[in-house]
Motif scaffolding. Sequence first.
Motif, PDB file in Angstrom:
ATOM      1  N   ILE A   1       0.837  -1.208   0.000  1.00 11.46           N
ATOM      2  CA  ILE A   1       0.000   0.000   0.000  1.00 11.46           C
ATOM      3  C   ILE A   1       0.872   1.258   0.000  1.00 11.46           C
ATOM      4  CG2 ILE A   1      -1.907   1.210   1.093  1.00 11.46           C
ATOM      5  CD1 ILE A   1      -2.634  -1.631   0.179  1.00 11.46           C
ATOM      6  N   ASN A   2       1.534   1.501   1.095  1.00 13.93           N
ATOM      7  CA  ASN A   2       2.537   2.559   1.227  1.00 13.93           C
ATOM      8  C   ASN A   2       3.371   2.224   2.450  1.00 13.93           C
ATOM      9  OD1 ASN A   2       1.233   3.916   3.592  1.00 13.93           O
ATOM     10  ND2 ASN A   2      -0.325   4.518   2.087  1.00 13.93           N
ATOM     11  N   LEU A   3       4.427   2.992   2.706  1.00 12.09           N
ATOM     12  CA  LEU A   3       5.364   2.620   3.767  1.00 12.09           C
ATOM     13  C   LEU A   3       4.690   2.455   5.124  1.00 12.09           C
ATOM     14  CD1 LEU A   3       8.385   4.960   2.901  1.00 12.09           C
ATOM     15  CD2 LEU A   3       8.264   2.474   2.601  1.00 12.09           C
ATOM     16  N   VAL A   4       3.840   3.398   5.491  1.00 11.69           N
ATOM     17  CA  VAL A   4       3.237   3.366   6.820  1.00 11.69           C
ATOM     18  C   VAL A   4       2.226   2.230   6.931  1.00 11.69           C
ATOM     19  CG1 VAL A   4       1.773   4.652   8.436  1.00 11.69           C
ATOM     20  CG2 VAL A   4       3.684   5.798   7.302  1.00 11.69           C
ATOM     21  N   VAL A   5       1.383   2.067   5.932  1.00  8.68           N
ATOM     22  CA  VAL A   5       0.408   0.972   5.973  1.00  8.68           C
ATOM     23  C   VAL A   5       1.107  -0.379   5.921  1.00  8.68           C
ATOM     24  CG1 VAL A   5      -1.588  -0.061   4.844  1.00  8.68           C
ATOM     25  CG2 VAL A   5      -1.405   2.422   5.006  1.00  8.68           C
ATOM     26  N   ASP A   6       2.153  -0.492   5.119  1.00  3.74           N
ATOM     27  CA  ASP A   6       2.928  -1.737   5.082  1.00  3.74           C
ATOM     28  C   ASP A   6       3.474  -2.055   6.474  1.00  3.74           C
ATOM     29  OD1 ASP A   6       2.429  -1.709   2.383  1.00  3.74           O
ATOM     30  OD2 ASP A   6       4.495  -1.261   1.790  1.00  3.74           O
ATOM     31  N   ALA A   7       3.931  -1.032   7.187  1.00  2.00           N
ATOM     32  CA  ALA A   7       4.498  -1.239   8.517  1.00  2.00           C
ATOM     33  C   ALA A   7       3.460  -1.806   9.468  1.00  2.00           C
ATOM     34  CB  ALA A   7       5.070   0.074   9.060  1.00  2.00           C
ATOM     35  N   TYR A   8       2.264  -1.191   9.504  1.00  2.00           N
ATOM     36  CA  TYR A   8       1.318  -1.695  10.500  1.00  2.00           C
ATOM     37  C   TYR A   8       0.654  -2.998  10.075  1.00  2.00           C
ATOM     38  CZ  TYR A   8      -2.945   0.776   8.581  1.00  2.00           C
ATOM     39  OH  TYR A   8      -4.014   1.232   7.844  1.00  2.00           O
ATOM     40  N   ASN A   9       0.569  -3.273   8.781  1.00  2.00           N
ATOM     41  CA  ASN A   9       0.084  -4.586   8.360  1.00  2.00           C
ATOM     42  C   ASN A   9       1.074  -5.687   8.736  1.00  2.00           C
ATOM     43  OD1 ASN A   9      -2.359  -3.732   7.327  1.00  2.00           O
ATOM     44  ND2 ASN A   9      -1.665  -3.661   5.204  1.00  2.00           N
ATOM     45  N   ALA A  10       2.361  -5.402   8.605  1.00  2.00           N
ATOM     46  CA  ALA A  10       3.377  -6.383   8.986  1.00  2.00           C
ATOM     47  C   ALA A  10       3.301  -6.693  10.479  1.00  2.00           C
ATOM     48  CB  ALA A  10       4.768  -5.864   8.618  1.00  2.00           C
ATOM     49  N   VAL A  11       3.152  -5.671  11.294  1.00  2.00           N
ATOM     50  CA  VAL A  11       3.050  -5.876  12.747  1.00  2.00           C
ATOM     51  C   VAL A  11       1.768  -6.622  13.083  1.00  2.00           C
ATOM     52  CG1 VAL A  11       2.832  -4.706  14.976  1.00  2.00           C
ATOM     53  CG2 VAL A  11       4.480  -3.874  13.276  1.00  2.00           C
ATOM     54  N   SER A  12       0.690  -6.320  12.384  1.00  2.00           N
ATOM     55  CA  SER A  12      -0.598  -6.955  12.643  1.00  2.00           C
ATOM     56  C   SER A  12      -0.519  -8.472  12.505  1.00  2.00           C
ATOM     57  CB  SER A  12      -1.662  -6.394  11.690  1.00  2.00           C
ATOM     58  OG  SER A  12      -2.885  -7.074  11.823  1.00  2.00           O
ATOM     59  N   VAL A  13       0.024  -8.968  11.394  1.00  2.00           N
ATOM     60  CA  VAL A  13       0.018 -10.419  11.175  1.00  2.00           C
ATOM     61  C   VAL A  13       1.065 -11.129  12.018  1.00  2.00           C
ATOM     62  CG1 VAL A  13      -0.946 -10.166   8.861  1.00  2.00           C
ATOM     63  CG2 VAL A  13       1.540 -10.348   9.137  1.00  2.00           C
ATOM     64  N   ARG A  14       2.144 -10.449  12.357  1.00  2.00           N
ATOM     65  CA  ARG A  14       3.162 -11.087  13.200  1.00  2.00           C
ATOM     66  C   ARG A  14       2.668 -11.269  14.623  1.00  2.00           C
ATOM     67  NH1 ARG A  14       9.373  -9.449  12.217  1.00  2.00           N
ATOM     68  NH2 ARG A  14       9.438 -10.813  14.026  1.00  2.00           N
ATOM     69  N   HIS A  15       1.926 -10.285  15.114  1.00  2.00           N
ATOM     70  CA  HIS A  15       1.468 -10.341  16.506  1.00  2.00           C
ATOM     71  C   HIS A  15       0.049 -10.893  16.634  1.00  2.00           C
ATOM     72  CE1 HIS A  15       4.793  -8.274  18.636  1.00  2.00           C
ATOM     73  NE2 HIS A  15       5.004  -7.721  17.436  1.00  2.00           N
ATOM     74  N   GLY A  16      -0.696 -10.919  15.556  1.00  2.00           N
ATOM     75  CA  GLY A  16      -2.044 -11.465  15.621  1.00  2.00           C
ATOM     76  C   GLY A  16      -3.048 -10.535  16.251  1.00  2.00           C
ATOM     77  N   LEU A  17      -3.025  -9.263  15.843  1.00  2.00           N
ATOM     78  CA  LEU A  17      -4.005  -8.307  16.363  1.00  2.00           C
ATOM     79  C   LEU A  17      -4.387  -7.323  15.271  1.00  2.00           C
ATOM     80  CD1 LEU A  17      -2.418  -5.555  18.635  1.00  2.00           C
ATOM     81  CD2 LEU A  17      -1.160  -6.789  16.890  1.00  2.00           C
ATOM     82  N   PRO A  18      -5.623  -6.812  15.325  1.00  2.00           N
ATOM     83  CA  PRO A  18      -6.022  -5.779  14.375  1.00  2.00           C
ATOM     84  C   PRO A  18      -5.334  -4.449  14.691  1.00  2.00           C
ATOM     85  CG  PRO A  18      -7.935  -6.876  15.351  1.00  2.00           C
ATOM     86  CD  PRO A  18      -6.746  -7.236  16.171  1.00  2.00           C
ATOM     87  N   ILE A  19      -4.920  -3.735  13.644  1.00  2.00           N
ATOM     88  CA  ILE A  19      -4.343  -2.397  13.795  1.00  2.00           C
ATOM     89  C   ILE A  19      -5.005  -1.489  12.765  1.00  2.00           C
ATOM     90  CG2 ILE A  19      -2.274  -0.967  13.707  1.00  2.00           C
ATOM     91  CD1 ILE A  19      -0.626  -3.429  14.382  1.00  2.00           C
ATOM     92  N   GLY A  20      -5.511  -0.368  13.245  1.00  2.00           N
ATOM     93  CA  GLY A  20      -6.073   0.637  12.352  1.00  2.00           C
ATOM     94  C   GLY A  20      -5.184   1.861  12.304  1.00  2.00           C
ATOM     95  N   GLY A  21      -5.131   2.500  11.145  1.00  2.00           N
ATOM     96  CA  GLY A  21      -4.345   3.722  10.992  1.00  2.00           C
ATOM     97  C   GLY A  21      -5.208   4.837  10.444  1.00  2.00           C
ATOM     98  N   GLU A  22      -5.130   5.994  11.064  1.00  2.00           N
ATOM     99  CA  GLU A  22      -5.967   7.137  10.684  1.00  2.00           C
ATOM    100  C   GLU A  22      -5.097   8.369  10.443  1.00  2.00           C
ATOM    101  OE1 GLU A  22      -9.132   6.646  10.391  1.00  2.00           O
ATOM    102  OE2 GLU A  22      -9.642   4.953  11.661  1.00  2.00           O
ATOM    103  N   ASP A  23      -5.445   9.145   9.438  1.00  2.00           N
ATOM    104  CA  ASP A  23      -4.766  10.414   9.164  1.00  2.00           C
ATOM    105  C   ASP A  23      -5.360  11.485  10.074  1.00  2.00           C
ATOM    106  OD1 ASP A  23      -3.941  12.917   8.105  1.00  2.00           O
ATOM    107  OD2 ASP A  23      -3.619  12.006   6.146  1.00  2.00           O
ATOM    108  N   LEU A  24      -4.571  11.988  11.010  1.00  2.00           N
ATOM    109  CA  LEU A  24      -5.103  12.941  11.986  1.00  2.00           C
ATOM    110  C   LEU A  24      -5.562  14.245  11.342  1.00  2.00           C
ATOM    111  CD1 LEU A  24      -2.801  12.547  15.126  1.00  2.00           C
ATOM    112  CD2 LEU A  24      -5.231  12.007  14.923  1.00  2.00           C
TER     113      LEU A  24
END
Length: 221
Positions: free
Chosen positions: A89-112
């Motif tokens: 997707i992009n650098l930031v979304v790639d980062a939190y998707n990677a953490v999500s599947v490694r740890h097994g938890l949902p992560i949402g990202g929002e543009d403040l």
Amino acid sequence: MIDDIRVDPAVSALRPDFAVLAMTVHGLRNGPTDDRSRAWLAEAAEKAVAADDPKVEAWREAYRAFGAKPQRTRPSVDALVRRMPLPEINLVVDAYNAVSVRHGLPIGGEDLARYEGTARLVRASGDEPFEVVEKGEPAIDHPEAGEVVWRDDRGVTCRRWNWRQCVRTRITEETVDALFLLERLEPMSLAELRAAGDDLAALLEDVTRKIRVEYRLVEPA
């Protein structure tokens, strides 16, 4: 705004074990997927939790508790672990998707910059606006009454707890300040939740040096 994030008691009644680690990150310089973030995604795919992991199953049970069918609208982590290779997707979304599947938890990202007011997790009345794109055109959808949703002052930002994000607040390559919501149910421990937050912060610091990160753990009262 991180100090005002709240979980409504009606949601806590469904899952008293729910907690969310809220992270605000300021000063990001996002960009398109590159070799660095592709390596994060590839490594995460190799070390991802399984679809039948108890941490993933806990989210299916949470969906059933408010009437959703997790086979039709899957919790975000469930959808990701079934979608390999992980999307770029992009650098930031790639980062939190990677953490999500490694740890097994949902992560949402929002543009403040696109957020209005305070983030809160509530049960929907059913008339809240949810901004989507249908057939290439902007459209307004609505959650079902009783559905668990994240929202701000303008409307729903994520439907069915963590199933689908609205287009308005999604993180793009232009995002500078962001809110991340790392969501936990048992059997994930709070220590594991904090470890996931630390891993996300480390990847985001690789994206942009000298970011400012604030954390707040939000639990039922």
